[in-house]
Each structure stands twice: as structure tokens, then as C-alpha cells.
Design a protein around this motif. Structure first.
Motif, PDB file in Angstrom:
ATOM      1  N   SER A  73       0.863  -1.190   0.000  1.00  0.00           N
ATOM      2  CA  SER A  73       0.000   0.000   0.000  1.00  0.00           C
ATOM      3  C   SER A  73       0.898   1.238   0.000  1.00  0.00           C
ATOM      4  O   SER A  73       2.121   1.127   0.147  1.00  0.00           O
ATOM      5  CB  SER A  73      -0.879  -0.011   1.249  1.00  0.00           C
ATOM      6  OG  SER A  73      -0.039   0.122   2.397  1.00  0.00           O
ATOM      7  N   GLU A  74       0.299   2.409  -0.104  1.00  0.00           N
ATOM      8  CA  GLU A  74       1.075   3.666  -0.066  1.00  0.00           C
ATOM      9  C   GLU A  74       1.907   3.743   1.211  1.00  0.00           C
ATOM     10  O   GLU A  74       3.089   4.088   1.189  1.00  0.00           O
ATOM     11  CB  GLU A  74       0.137   4.880  -0.132  1.00  0.00           C
ATOM     12  CG  GLU A  74      -0.301   5.274  -1.542  1.00  0.00           C
ATOM     13  CD  GLU A  74       0.848   5.806  -2.405  1.00  0.00           C
ATOM     14  OE1 GLU A  74       1.823   6.350  -1.848  1.00  0.00           O
ATOM     15  OE2 GLU A  74       0.767   5.647  -3.639  1.00  0.00           O
ATOM     16  N   GLU A  75       1.252   3.406   2.307  1.00  0.00           N
ATOM     17  CA  GLU A  75       1.911   3.491   3.611  1.00  0.00           C
ATOM     18  C   GLU A  75       3.073   2.496   3.702  1.00  0.00           C
ATOM     19  O   GLU A  75       4.175   2.827   4.144  1.00  0.00           O
ATOM     20  CB  GLU A  75       0.867   3.162   4.684  1.00  0.00           C
ATOM     21  CG  GLU A  75       1.222   3.647   6.070  1.00  0.00           C
ATOM     22  CD  GLU A  75       0.096   3.290   7.042  1.00  0.00           C
ATOM     23  OE1 GLU A  75       0.424   2.822   8.139  1.00  0.00           O
ATOM     24  OE2 GLU A  75      -1.098   3.452   6.672  1.00  0.00           O
ATOM     25  N   GLU A  76       2.793   1.273   3.222  1.00  0.00           N
ATOM     26  CA  GLU A  76       3.836   0.241   3.228  1.00  0.00           C
ATOM     27  C   GLU A  76       4.967   0.626   2.287  1.00  0.00           C
ATOM     28  O   GLU A  76       6.138   0.338   2.549  1.00  0.00           O
ATOM     29  CB  GLU A  76       3.232  -1.111   2.810  1.00  0.00           C
ATOM     30  CG  GLU A  76       2.352  -1.721   3.886  1.00  0.00           C
ATOM     31  CD  GLU A  76       1.404  -2.813   3.380  1.00  0.00           C
ATOM     32  OE1 GLU A  76       0.975  -3.633   4.197  1.00  0.00           O
ATOM     33  OE2 GLU A  76       1.082  -2.826   2.167  1.00  0.00           O
ATOM     34  N   LYS A  77       4.614   1.276   1.192  1.00  0.00           N
ATOM     35  CA  LYS A  77       5.634   1.702   0.238  1.00  0.00           C
ATOM     36  C   LYS A  77       6.631   2.645   0.914  1.00  0.00           C
ATOM     37  O   LYS A  77       7.846   2.469   0.783  1.00  0.00           O
ATOM     38  CB  LYS A  77       4.979   2.406  -0.962  1.00  0.00           C
ATOM     39  CG  LYS A  77       5.989   2.908  -1.989  1.00  0.00           C
ATOM     40  CD  LYS A  77       5.347   3.702  -3.107  1.00  0.00           C
ATOM     41  CE  LYS A  77       5.215   5.170  -2.717  1.00  0.00           C
ATOM     42  NZ  LYS A  77       4.778   6.005  -3.852  1.00  0.00           N
ATOM     43  N   GLU A  78       6.094   3.615   1.649  1.00  0.00           N
ATOM     44  CA  GLU A  78       6.974   4.601   2.300  1.00  0.00           C
ATOM     45  C   GLU A  78       7.926   3.918   3.275  1.00  0.00           C
ATOM     46  O   GLU A  78       9.112   4.213   3.319  1.00  0.00           O
ATOM     47  CB  GLU A  78       6.142   5.671   3.032  1.00  0.00           C
ATOM     48  CG  GLU A  78       5.335   6.579   2.094  1.00  0.00           C
ATOM     49  CD  GLU A  78       6.169   7.200   0.967  1.00  0.00           C
ATOM     50  OE1 GLU A  78       7.365   7.496   1.190  1.00  0.00           O
ATOM     51  OE2 GLU A  78       5.636   7.356  -0.163  1.00  0.00           O
ATOM     52  N   LYS A  79       7.380   2.985   4.027  1.00  0.00           N
ATOM     53  CA  LYS A  79       8.217   2.273   4.992  1.00  0.00           C
ATOM     54  C   LYS A  79       9.266   1.420   4.265  1.00  0.00           C
ATOM     55  O   LYS A  79      10.430   1.362   4.671  1.00  0.00           O
ATOM     56  CB  LYS A  79       7.331   1.396   5.894  1.00  0.00           C
ATOM     57  CG  LYS A  79       8.121   0.593   6.893  1.00  0.00           C
ATOM     58  CD  LYS A  79       7.300   0.187   8.100  1.00  0.00           C
ATOM     59  CE  LYS A  79       8.081  -0.604   9.146  1.00  0.00           C
ATOM     60  NZ  LYS A  79       9.498  -0.787   8.961  1.00  0.00           N
ATOM     61  N   ALA A  80       8.826   0.799   3.174  1.00  0.00           N
ATOM     62  CA  ALA A  80       9.737  -0.062   2.398  1.00  0.00           C
ATOM     63  C   ALA A  80      10.884   0.769   1.819  1.00  0.00           C
ATOM     64  O   ALA A  80      12.058   0.378   1.895  1.00  0.00           O
ATOM     65  CB  ALA A  80       8.969  -0.764   1.275  1.00  0.00           C
ATOM     66  N   LEU A  81      10.553   1.926   1.256  1.00  0.00           N
ATOM     67  CA  LEU A  81      11.589   2.781   0.657  1.00  0.00           C
ATOM     68  C   LEU A  81      12.581   3.237   1.714  1.00  0.00           C
ATOM     69  O   LEU A  81      13.790   3.317   1.475  1.00  0.00           O
ATOM     70  CB  LEU A  81      10.946   3.985  -0.046  1.00  0.00           C
ATOM     71  CG  LEU A  81      10.132   3.656  -1.299  1.00  0.00           C
ATOM     72  CD1 LEU A  81       9.452   4.910  -1.849  1.00  0.00           C
ATOM     73  CD2 LEU A  81      11.016   3.024  -2.380  1.00  0.00           C
ATOM     74  N   CYS A  82      12.048   3.509   2.899  1.00  0.00           N
ATOM     75  CA  CYS A  82      12.874   3.933   4.017  1.00  0.00           C
ATOM     76  C   CYS A  82      13.841   2.813   4.422  1.00  0.00           C
ATOM     77  O   CYS A  82      15.030   3.027   4.632  1.00  0.00           O
ATOM     78  CB  CYS A  82      11.942   4.314   5.168  1.00  0.00           C
ATOM     79  SG  CYS A  82      12.787   5.058   6.528  1.00  0.00           S
ATOM     80  N   ASP A  83      13.281   1.573   4.463  1.00  0.00           N
ATOM     81  CA  ASP A  83      14.114   0.407   4.800  1.00  0.00           C
ATOM     82  C   ASP A  83      15.234   0.226   3.786  1.00  0.00           C
ATOM     83  O   ASP A  83      16.383  -0.031   4.146  1.00  0.00           O
ATOM     84  CB  ASP A  83      13.270  -0.885   4.790  1.00  0.00           C
ATOM     85  CG  ASP A  83      12.425  -1.028   6.046  1.00  0.00           C
ATOM     86  OD1 ASP A  83      12.533  -0.162   6.933  1.00  0.00           O
ATOM     87  OD2 ASP A  83      11.639  -1.995   6.113  1.00  0.00           O
ATOM     88  N   ILE A  84      14.873   0.344   2.507  1.00  0.00           N
ATOM     89  CA  ILE A  84      15.868   0.127   1.446  1.00  0.00           C
ATOM     90  C   ILE A  84      16.968   1.176   1.543  1.00  0.00           C
ATOM     91  O   ILE A  84      18.157   0.892   1.408  1.00  0.00           O
ATOM     92  CB  ILE A  84      15.199   0.163   0.053  1.00  0.00           C
ATOM     93  CG1 ILE A  84      14.292  -1.058  -0.114  1.00  0.00           C
ATOM     94  CG2 ILE A  84      16.227   0.203  -1.067  1.00  0.00           C
ATOM     95  CD1 ILE A  84      13.315  -0.976  -1.279  1.00  0.00           C
TER      96      ILE A  84
END
Lengths: 323, 279
Positions: free
Chosen positions: B261-272
Motif C-alpha cells: 500500500s502507499e503506507e507500506e511503500k513509504e516504509k519499504a523505501l525507508c528500509d531500502i
């Protein structure tokens, strides 16, 4: 009666050859003119007659053993490298065992692979149902991009191989095990999507493909002797089928009878029905395998038992033409 | 591996992972887990200079071919090809949409740089066998690299292909198995145990390397070794982490085929972005 202009393409010799044998010989000839031709087989090269090519060009022949799925996808890979792969095995294995590989590796990317399957139809004979492809044309016809050709005799087989060699795209060629009469001489020309009308008449239209064309022609001659003149069409090109020729003849006769060594579901009979039901509805009777599996027996016994021998064709016409 | 190159490859892998997440979020469906697990290998294959792949000459007869047999992981391929310059990055936002050059599974006729249409598992290695045979017939000194999944190795066709590759002594063929240990229904060892996987490939006549698929030194060593072996095919079993680089996706089966989701995307990008890089 036999069309005047057709006489010059009909063979006057009394010879027989199987379409698989004609294929094997033609392939070995083509191999000489184009080094990009490669041939693949699955441990059946003696039966499919690709062994003739293999002996002549061993470096361009690849045996894949009993692994049809692998062979079909590998043929696709060879095609991406600019090779012209001819992949052969029995019809049952080419279309059913390797169904998804033909669809996804070959037909979908529209790769230039020629699948030349032998031992199609119940006329395979003694080997029985497991080795008799009665649904191969149906399967192949349903794949977008795939063309399906069922040559009538040795001459047409040679001409078909020439044409598909020039054509850039996937093809399925339906060849037979048994010897059948050579109908055409070398003047015969084959075109993808074109039928050949051999006899002219107005009582009914007979349409056949593969070796059943020789049986159908005999039936048409017998009918002529009885005063029943029919249109008789050889329709090797099952897909694309010659819609124009089918419609024109149906308009004239009003009754169409198809003859094929294949399940009546999905093959030539279905292709003809599809054209006529959409464009010019007339009655169609489909002779062929009536949705049952094959059996052991001699080819002649089976053809009679499954109802597409000469007598069955003659009887069907007699009983169904308007009085 | 020289540290500058390693840094570059780590940077490319980061961009590839970010693009994978961005495009999957936009698409609303697709396969992040198996795309992220093989991202480091893709970075190496396309950006280390080991292969002859040139977007300015995509039909070069002498190019090396990479075939993504595990076609569902196409986001990693698309991200890599875009980063390499095969097509504009704006296409990534069209993934899986009607009319897009980026189909849900790779289509060689729609996407520049895609060497083979794949998606039905098990077929890509066979196609690669055909390519390797074709290359050898024409005396082309090129490499064919097939990328498979460990779940994919349950397909019988993989072993038909493996048998034929060693039968024909295809020294120009390398298979890389992305062994992330997970598939749709769970852990590979529970769904259909493929172990001992390396022994299977060895017994089929392949040279086998087992590596950490996220360690560029090991990737570099194994691929260079593989390309130097000319008398038989080589299988590199890359032990990887499914969902690698995104904390909540790592080793989680559900992220095989689900878009963030949008929210998960932001967290994922942050993790990467914060992914710890090894020296």
C-alpha cells in the motif's frame, strides 16, 4: 466432375507414399539450401523420418530424448537465435504433452518454430488410442498466432514444407503414418489459407483434409457415376481456413459434409461450421471421429468403424441431399 | 572485488529495489518478494560490465542473453532494464496496466531488453538451452544466463532441460537459482522439498557453486568462474532472502505476490534506503 483446370495438377501415376516420408525427404533437401534450418526430435526420428536429415546434417540435428516439453521450449530458444527449427514427434506428444510449452514459448511470442507432427489420427492403427492424435488440430487451432496445415498427400506435403519455410511464424503440420495415394503432381501449388477445389457439382459440398482427401475424392467419383455431382474441396489449410471458397460453395450446394481423421470437435469440421454459421448458415454434417477415443486395429478397419471410409461418405451424401 | 565497483553495484541494487517497490505500489499487484531477493544478482549482471549488454544496440548478435525463467519476478528485470537505459523510467508506472510495454510477466515482443517470453515456470531454462545450442552453431562466443527460482525447480521440465544441457555440454550456459526458500504456499521445504538441491544439479552433470546471493564478492567470484568453465553448464545456487531489503517483507511468505500500500511503500523505501551495506 473434375475441374478442367485441376486436371493439370492431378497426378497420373499410381503411387503411394506417407506424408511423414515426404516430409523427411523434403526436410533433408531444404537443409542443403539453408544452414539455419535445424531439426529437433524426441527419440522418434526413425518414425518421424527426421532421421534422413539427421544422417545428412548431424551437427544441425538435436535429439532431446523423451522430453517433449524441453524440446518445444528449446526450439523457441533456437528461433530467437535466428535458426529455423523444425520440431518433430508424434501428434499426441507435440500437442498434449507439450501443450503449454507450444503455447507460451512458441505461439505467444510468435517464434518461427515449425512443429511437424506425425502419427496423427486414428489411422495410426495398431498402436491404439494412446498414440492416435484426434484432438491435436483442435488444440493447435485454439492458439493465437498458430497456423494449422494438414496436407493431403506427399506432393502437398512437400509444397507445404516449402511454404512454411518461407513463412515467418509458428506452424503446426499434421502428418500421417500410413501410405496414401499421391494425388497431385509437381504443378500443384499450396498457399496458406487457400483450399483447392478438385471437383465441381451442385448437389453437395465435400470438404476434407489430410489423407481423407483421397478417400473423399473416391467417394465423389462414385457419386458422380450415380449422377450426383458434388463440389469437392481439399482444405489442407485448417487455420487460416479458406472462408471464401467454403461460403461460395455452400451458396451453390446448400449442404456441406466435412471429412477428417480427427475428433469432429475442434478440427476441420468445426472450422467450416464456424465460417458458415457466422457468414452463410447451411446444414453441415461432420464425418470423422465422433468424440470417442481411438482403438487398435488396421487403419482400414478403423476408418470404416469410425465412419469416414468411402462407403460412409457416399451414403451420407445420398441420404442427405434433397430428393 | 574492487571497493569502488562494489559501491556502485550496491547503489544500483538500491535503485532497483526502490523502483521495484514504487512500480508494484502503483500497479496494485505483482511479486515483490522474489524480485527483491535477486536484485543484487541483477545489479551485478547488468552493471558490473561482466556481460555484453548494450541498450544502444539491443539486437546485437554478439550480446549475452539473460533469461528470467522465474518470470513473475519481472519487476526486478524491468527496473534493471530501465536503469540500464533500455526504456524510459516513466514506463515503470505502467506496469501491469492495459497497453503497457511492461506486462505482468515478461513479453519479449513488448519490452526492449527482454530476451524471452516467460511466466509459465520451468520453460526459461529450456529456452536458454536452445539459445546456447544456437550460439554454438554460429560460433558466437556469448553467454546465456538463466535465472530460476527454487520453487520453480519442482517443475519437471527444469530437469529435462538440465539433462539436455549437460548432454550437449553447454559450457556457454549458466543457471542461477534464486534460492530464497519460499514459494506461494509456504516454505519450499514444506511445500515440496527440493533439497539436496546442489546435489541434484551436480548429479545432472552441472558444475555447482553455492553462494550468498547478497554478497557481491561471492556473486563476482562465482559468475566469473562460471563464465570460464567451457566444457559443461554451471549452476549457481544463490542463497537469498525473499523480500531482501524491506524489513516487513523479509522471509514472509505473504509478500510473494502482494503489492505494498502507499503506507507500506513509504516504509519499504525507508528500509531500502537504510539497508546496511557490507564492505
Amino acid at each position: 466432375m473434375i475441374k478442367q483446370d485441376i486436371k493439370k495438377i492431378l497426378s497420373s501415376e499410381d503411387e503411394k507414399i506417407s506424408t511423414r516420408e515426404a516430409y523427411g525427404r523434403k526436410l533433408a533437401e531444404l537443409g542443403e539450401i539453408d544452414k539455419n534450418i535445424v531439426v529437433l526430435d524426441c527419440d522418434l526420428s526413425k518414425s518421424t523420418r527426421t532421421a534422413i536429415f539427421a544422417k545428412k546434417f548431424p551437427e544441425r540435428f538435436f535429439n532431446f530424448g523423451l522430453a517433449e516439453a524441453n524440446m518445444m521450449s528449446a526450439a523457441a530458444g533456437l528461433a530467437t537465435m535466428g535458426k529455423i527449427p523444425f520440431a518433430s514427434t508424434f501428434g499426441v506428444f507435440a500437442t498434449k504433452r507439450a501443450c503449454d510449452q507450444v503455447s507460451i514459448s512458441i505461439a505467444y511470442p510468435r517464434l518461427n518454430v515449425k512443429i511437424c507432427a506425425t502419427h496423427t489420427g486414428i489411422s495410426v492403427g495398431e498402436d491404439g488410442a494412446t498414440h492416435q492424435a484426434i484432438e491435436d488440430a483442435a488444440i493447435m487451432r485454439s492458439f493465437p498466432n498458430m497456423i494449422v496445415i494438414s496436407p493431403a498427400d506427399g506432393t502437398e506435403t512437400r509444397k507445404v514444407i516449402d511454404e512454411i519455410y518461407k513463412y515467418n511464424g509458428p506452424c503446426y503440420i499434421r502428418l500421417c503414418r500410413g501410405n496414401s495415394p499421391v494425388l497431385f503432381n509437381d504443378n500443384y501449388e499450396f498457399k496458406i489459407g487457400r483450399g483447392v477445389k478438385i471437383m465441381d457439382g451442385d448437389k453437395a459440398t465435400l470438404i476434407s483434409a489430410g489423407f481423407t482427401t483421397s478417400i473423399t475424392l473416391e467417394a465423389a467419383k462414385t457419386l458422380e457415376e450415380e449422377g450426383i455431382e458434388v463440389d469437392m474441396i481439399n482444405m489442407a489449410s485448417i487455420k487460416p481456413v479458406d472462408s471464401e471458397m467454403i461460403i461460395e460453395s455452400a451458396k451453390k450446394t446448400g449442404l456441406v459434409i466435412t471429412v477428417e481423421d480427427h475428433n469432429v470437435i475442434g478440427g476441420l469440421g468445426s472450422a467450416v461450421c464456424e465460417v458458415l454459421s457466422e457468414k452463410y448458415p447451411v446444414r453441415v454434417i461432420r464425418l470423422g471421429v465422433q468424440d470417442k477415443f481411438g482403438s487398435s486395429g488396421s487403419p482400414a478397419e478403423l476408418i470404416k468403424a469410425y465412419g469416414f471410409d468411402k462407403d460412409s461418405i457416399v451414403k451420407t451424401v445420398r441420404e442427405n441431399i434433397p430428393a | 572485488m574492487d571497493s569502488e565497483l562494489k559501491k556502485k553495484l550496491q547503489e544500483k541494487a538500491k535503485i532497483i529495489r526502490q523502483d521495484i517497490i514504487e512500480m508494484l505500489c502503483e500497479a496494485g499487484s505483482g511479486h515483490p518478494g522474489g524480485s527483491l531477493s535477486i536484485a543484487d544478482v541483477f545489479s551485478y549482471l547488468y552493471f558490473s560490465g561482466i556481460l555484453n549488454i548494450n541498450p544502444d544496440n539491443p539486437s546485437d548478435k554478439y550480446r549475452d542473453r539473460v533469461v528470467l525463467s522465474k518470470g513473475h519476478a519481472c519487476p526486478v528485470l524491468y527496473a534493471t532494464l530501465a536503469e540500464k537505459g533500455f526504456f524510459d523510467k516513466s514506463h515503470l508506472k505502467t506496469l501491469r496496466k492495459y497497453g503497457s510495454i511492461l506486462q505482468g510477466h515478461p513479453d519479449m515482443n513488448k519490452t526492449p531488453g527482454v530476451e524471452m517470453t516467460t511466466g509459465s515456470l520451468g520453460q526459461g531454462l529450456s529456452c536458454s538451452v536452445g539459445m546456447a545450442l544456437g550460439a554454438r552453431l554460429d560460433d558466437l562466443n556469448i553467454n546465456i544466463i538463466a535465472i530460476l527460482g527454487d520453487g520453480e525447480c519442482a517443475e519437471g521440465q527444469v530437469w529435462e532441460a538440465a539433462m539436455s544441457a549437460s548432454h550437449y555440454k553447454l559450457g556457454n550456459l549458466v543457471a542461477i537459482v534464486d534460492k530464497n526458500g519460499l514459494q506461494i504456499d509456504g516454505f519450499t521445504k514444506d511445500v515440496m522439498n527440493s533439497e539436496p538441491l546442489a546435489d541434484k544439479w551436480r548429479s545432472f552433470g552441472w558444475e555447482v557453486f553455492e553462494i550468498d546471493g547478497h554478497d557481491f564478492d561471492e556473486i563476482d567470484y562465482s559468475i566469473k568462474s562460471a563464465l570460464s568453465i567451457k566444457d559443461k553448464p554451471v549452476c549457481i545456487i544463490a542463497n537469498t532472502i525473499k523480500g531482501r531489503g524491506v524489513s516487513f517483507m523479509e522471509n514472509v511468505c505473504d509478500w510473494h505476490g502482494k503489492a505494498p500500500s502507499e503506507e507500506e511503500k513509504e516504509k519499504a523505501l525507508c528500509d531500502i534506503c537504510n539497508l546496511k551495506l557490507e564492505d
